[in-house]
Design a protein around this motif. Sequence first.
Motif: not given
Length: 122
Positions: A49-51, A61-64, A67-71, A86-93
């Motif tokens: 996500a970026v301003f 925002y990246v498409e993935s 609706g879940r992340f807000t900057i 609504s974090l998902k395992p694929e958000d692990t990073a």
Amino acid sequence: QVQLVESGGGLVQPGGSLRLSCRASGRIFRINKMGWYRQAPGKERELVAVFTNGGGGGPDYVESVKGRFTISRENANYTIYLQMNSLKPEDTAVYYCNVAVFEPWPTSTDYWGQGTQVTVSS
């Protein structure tokens, strides 16, 4: 020089929430863009996500994560936040804060935070 200090990562169960924060300090004349990237093991770093300065349509925002992340940001003290729901395992990073600063315009220099680990697991 510009310094970035991040906080807020951690371990959360799927469906949970976390909030990251990042504050920039130092010689900041004018910000070109400020946002969050992430890098998962074995993958390339990607924009989350970026301003962008002059971006009249709001943050990108990246498409993935839409609706879940807000900057959000506090312009007065060069701080941005990333509310992750609504974090998902694929958000692990490892999540990195980035600021691109005009030094001066049109030269833009990127600065990076130290990174904060976000792990989504049950």
